[in-house]
Motif scaffolding. Sequence first.
Motif, PDB file in Angstrom:
ATOM      1  N   LYS A 296       2.053  -6.423  -6.735  1.00  0.00           N
ATOM      2  CA  LYS A 296       1.488  -7.671  -7.268  1.00  0.00           C
ATOM      3  C   LYS A 296      -0.020  -7.740  -7.019  1.00  0.00           C
ATOM      4  N   GLN A 297      -0.658  -6.634  -7.281  1.00  0.00           N
ATOM      5  CA  GLN A 297      -2.117  -6.575  -7.104  1.00  0.00           C
ATOM      6  C   GLN A 297      -2.803  -6.185  -8.409  1.00  0.00           C
ATOM      7  N   ASP A 298      -4.065  -6.544  -8.480  1.00  0.00           N
ATOM      8  CA  ASP A 298      -4.862  -6.203  -9.653  1.00  0.00           C
ATOM      9  C   ASP A 298      -4.999  -4.672  -9.735  1.00  0.00           C
TER      10      ASP A 298
ATOM     11  N   PRO B  16     -15.969   8.714  -3.200  1.00  0.00           N
ATOM     12  CA  PRO B  16     -17.004   7.770  -3.641  1.00  0.00           C
ATOM     13  C   PRO B  16     -17.417   7.921  -5.107  1.00  0.00           C
ATOM     14  N   ARG B  17     -17.455   9.160  -5.611  1.00  0.00           N
ATOM     15  CA  ARG B  17     -17.867   9.320  -7.018  1.00  0.00           C
ATOM     16  C   ARG B  17     -16.808   8.736  -7.957  1.00  0.00           C
ATOM     17  N   ALA B  18     -15.546   8.907  -7.583  1.00  0.00           N
ATOM     18  CA  ALA B  18     -14.470   8.339  -8.392  1.00  0.00           C
ATOM     19  C   ALA B  18     -14.530   6.813  -8.348  1.00  0.00           C
ATOM     20  N   ARG B  19     -14.761   6.294  -7.140  1.00  0.00           N
ATOM     21  CA  ARG B  19     -14.815   4.833  -7.013  1.00  0.00           C
ATOM     22  C   ARG B  19     -15.990   4.270  -7.807  1.00  0.00           C
ATOM     23  N   ALA B  20     -17.094   5.019  -7.818  1.00  0.00           N
ATOM     24  CA  ALA B  20     -18.276   4.522  -8.535  1.00  0.00           C
ATOM     25  C   ALA B  20     -18.026   4.426 -10.041  1.00  0.00           C
ATOM     26  N   VAL B  21     -17.381   5.446 -10.627  1.00  0.00           N
ATOM     27  CA  VAL B  21     -17.133   5.355 -12.084  1.00  0.00           C
ATOM     28  C   VAL B  21     -16.097   4.276 -12.386  1.00  0.00           C
ATOM     29  N   LEU B  22     -15.138   4.131 -11.488  1.00  0.00           N
ATOM     30  CA  LEU B  22     -14.127   3.086 -11.692  1.00  0.00           C
ATOM     31  C   LEU B  22     -14.798   1.712 -11.708  1.00  0.00           C
TER      32      LEU B  22
ATOM     33  N   ARG C 142       0.841  -1.192   0.000  1.00  0.00           N
ATOM     34  CA  ARG C 142       0.000   0.000   0.000  1.00  0.00           C
ATOM     35  C   ARG C 142       0.879   1.247   0.000  1.00  0.00           C
ATOM     36  N   PRO C 143       0.523   2.270  -0.825  1.00  0.00           N
ATOM     37  CA  PRO C 143       1.403   3.447  -0.900  1.00  0.00           C
ATOM     38  C   PRO C 143       1.383   4.262   0.388  1.00  0.00           C
TER      39      PRO C 143
ATOM     40  N   ARG D 262      -6.504   0.384  -7.193  1.00  0.00           N
ATOM     41  CA  ARG D 262      -7.060   1.753  -7.209  1.00  0.00           C
ATOM     42  C   ARG D 262      -8.288   1.842  -6.304  1.00  0.00           C
ATOM     43  N   ARG D 263      -9.156   0.865  -6.458  1.00  0.00           N
ATOM     44  CA  ARG D 263     -10.420   0.863  -5.724  1.00  0.00           C
ATOM     45  C   ARG D 263     -10.170   0.947  -4.215  1.00  0.00           C
ATOM     46  N   GLY D 264      -9.142   0.229  -3.791  1.00  0.00           N
ATOM     47  CA  GLY D 264      -8.813   0.205  -2.366  1.00  0.00           C
ATOM     48  C   GLY D 264      -8.288   1.533  -1.845  1.00  0.00           C
ATOM     49  N   LEU D 265      -7.910   2.419  -2.763  1.00  0.00           N
ATOM     50  CA  LEU D 265      -7.366   3.722  -2.357  1.00  0.00           C
ATOM     51  C   LEU D 265      -8.366   4.848  -2.539  1.00  0.00           C
TER      52      LEU D 265
END
Lengths: 152, 713
Positions: free
Chosen positions: B529-531, B544-550, B444-445, B536-539
Amino acid sequence: MITLTINGGRHSVDAPPDMPLLWVLRDLLGMTGTKFGCGAALCGACTVNLDGIPRRSCVTPVSAAVGHAIATIEGIGATSVGKKVQQAWLDLEVVQCGYCQSGQIMAATALLAKNPSPTDSDIDQAMSGNICRCGTYTRIRAAIKHATRGKP
Amino acid sequence: MSPLSRREFLVVSAAAGGGLLLGWSWRTAGARETASVFAPNAFIRIGTDGRVTLIMGQVEMGQGTYTAMPQLLAEELEVGLDQVRLEDAPPDEQRYANPVFHFQATGGSTSVLGLYEPMRRAGATARTMLIAAAVERWQVDPATCHAKRGVVIHAPSRRRLGYGALAARAAELPIPDNVTLKRPEDFKLIGTSAKRLDSPAKVNGTAQYSIDVRLPGMKIATVAASPVLGGKVAAVDDAKARAVPGVRQIVRLEEVVAVVADHMWAAKQGLAALAIRWDDGPNATIGTEDVVRELAAAAETPGVVARKEGDATAALAGAAAKLEAVYEAPFLAHVAMEPINCTVHVRPESCEVWTGSQVLGRAQATAAQVTGLPLDKIVVHNHLLGGGFGRRLEHDYVTQAVRIAKHVEGPVKIIWTREEDVQHDVFRPYYYDRVAAGLDAAGRPTAWTQRLVGPSILARWAPPAFQNGLDGDALDGAVHLLYDIPAIQVEYVRHEEPVVNTGFWRGVGVTHNTFVIESFIDELAAAAKQDPFEYRRGLLGKAPRARAVLELAAQQAGWGATLPAGRGRGIALMYAGHWGSYVAQVAEVAVSPSGEVRVHRIVCAVDCGTVVNPDIVKAQIEGGVIFGIGGALWGEVTLKNGRVEQSNFHNVRVLRMNESPAIEVHLVRNFEAPGGMGEPGTAVTAPALANAVFAATGKRIRKLPLERQLRSA
């Protein structure tokens, strides 16, 4: 004087024989629907149809158009295929800036006049010479297919 | 003309013949001034004949503003789009000021986001006053009246009066301080895919671009500027050019020669027959490598800190793993389909300009400056633009055209050849970025730094916007990094390019930053070594709006499903502060052994808040993606011996029909504030492609264009 047949009408024009048809249409005859894009047959904006075959008017000497039926965007709506193509363009809202669309519509009309049910590969072949910087290609493809089903 | 007093932000005046002129001006709110019907301070004009004219302060270059603005006005005015006619606004830096830039400009995807409320308010105020005129006539309760399709109706008595019959009286009524805007659930036009109002003229050849201007006695000219950027004309032998039939005049200026002729063919032949000796000046040996060397050197110096959270230096030092990279994005040309052109008629007492400009007031101002005439003696006619993409946010070509026209009797249309259009473009800057990130043991960054090196377009183009050493456009997207990382530092090193003129290009700062950010986050996912989607989703827990479009893009694209051999899927997310829009994209590509990239499928998910016209939003994404694909795969302008090496579509490769992928656009609908949509489709594309190329080949391309790097990788 050179006599040209454009959209079914006869036009006499005083032009040097090597003058490209594009500039004869635009600058001498005032038919500005045909567009200048590159001057080198690379973009298709200047496409007109000669005896139904798409030609890049920016590199077609006017002398080569004498004796042929020249069709331009100003007159293409008077043909049944051209009218269908224009209507399909409107139905699917193809245009954005619109500058390349005269050439696109001429190329699409020539394609459909010869091939009423083009495949994707036929469309690629017929339309790849016409650049659209707004990126309307997906709609042009759909509109060509729509026109084949459209009402006359 | 009968001037009337002005109150609040509205202008009302009785037209000659008694009509209503009304407009909203956000720059002069509260000011008192006078206006007449013929003055351009207006968005709505209604004649006693009932004709409704909407005046377009934002210019149409394909983005659909000549449909979106009428939708906003007509929604509240209660007229149908079939009942209005449109008029291009004249130059006026105050009355048609873009609310984001504070002067008359169309660009930066700002029209809908900036004018969503002002246009509605202009429409609602006009409607309110027309209803008030009817109420006065009928002596009824205003609450019993409503407007529909240009008619005020008193439902209880079934009386009706058209806007034309009410216009003269409405113009005399006090302007309401506050008008009630419709509730979104009552919208009839906003949110619908109303047909574009500019389409019919664009399919039958009657649409007028500035290149189509024809005037009595008009000459046509074409130009050659110094091939070496910054060079000057040393000598011209024009004997052969003058001998070309139809050539009328050769105009020599300091850095450019124009051939004036009866038609473009004679002008082109005349230009080819000119023997010009150029004084190349100091740039005659400059190449792209010199530009990059200077940028790289500048990247060694610390920049102005634009965003700082936590202690990135300490977090990097303490990280379990550290990644560092350099990203580069090249100069780019616009190559709008309509080559640069401008028609000018300079007379002793006045000057008239016909052009297509994204900055009409500046076009007027430069004509005034060059001719020495007062601003009110300069008439500028704007036209539909055959593409803008940022190029026509510059007015260099108007300046040049007026300088030439000063030497020409009568009107002259100056048309640049495509070669001139490419080589003397105002290019998208070359950007050079150093990025670094630290990961903890779980991948995780823990730290993120970006040092961005490039010129400040805003410092030149909109100086007040350049503040504290920061260019908000160059940094847009970078400072808005949405990923939840405890230590973030973004720095800006302003490095002005000494040779190449640089300017806006569809998305500019965001387009470049999104490439850097979304490529590098992909690198972090790979290192962890992650999808890349799940990473991205985990970060995005705080976005929430960004996660929703992703999630929507991934779901619609079938993220994770098996692809045929040789193909790869890449994902990217875009958010820009000044647009306020979120876009996620999944790109599917195949890469040939020789490094050719075929883009098979693009899926976009878009949340731009309130949507005025969903079909136009989709069209902007589709077009932006196609613009972005050509740019990412092949786009570059290179310098050699001080000259631009590219010249026409044979070496300025852009995407064509046979290379165009299937594109799907999925809109998230809500009533959040409307966001900009002209550029995000382009901005999100390059990193999605680069990440797809990585998925397909394992090659991480950090320098655009992609195909050149794949060939040399």
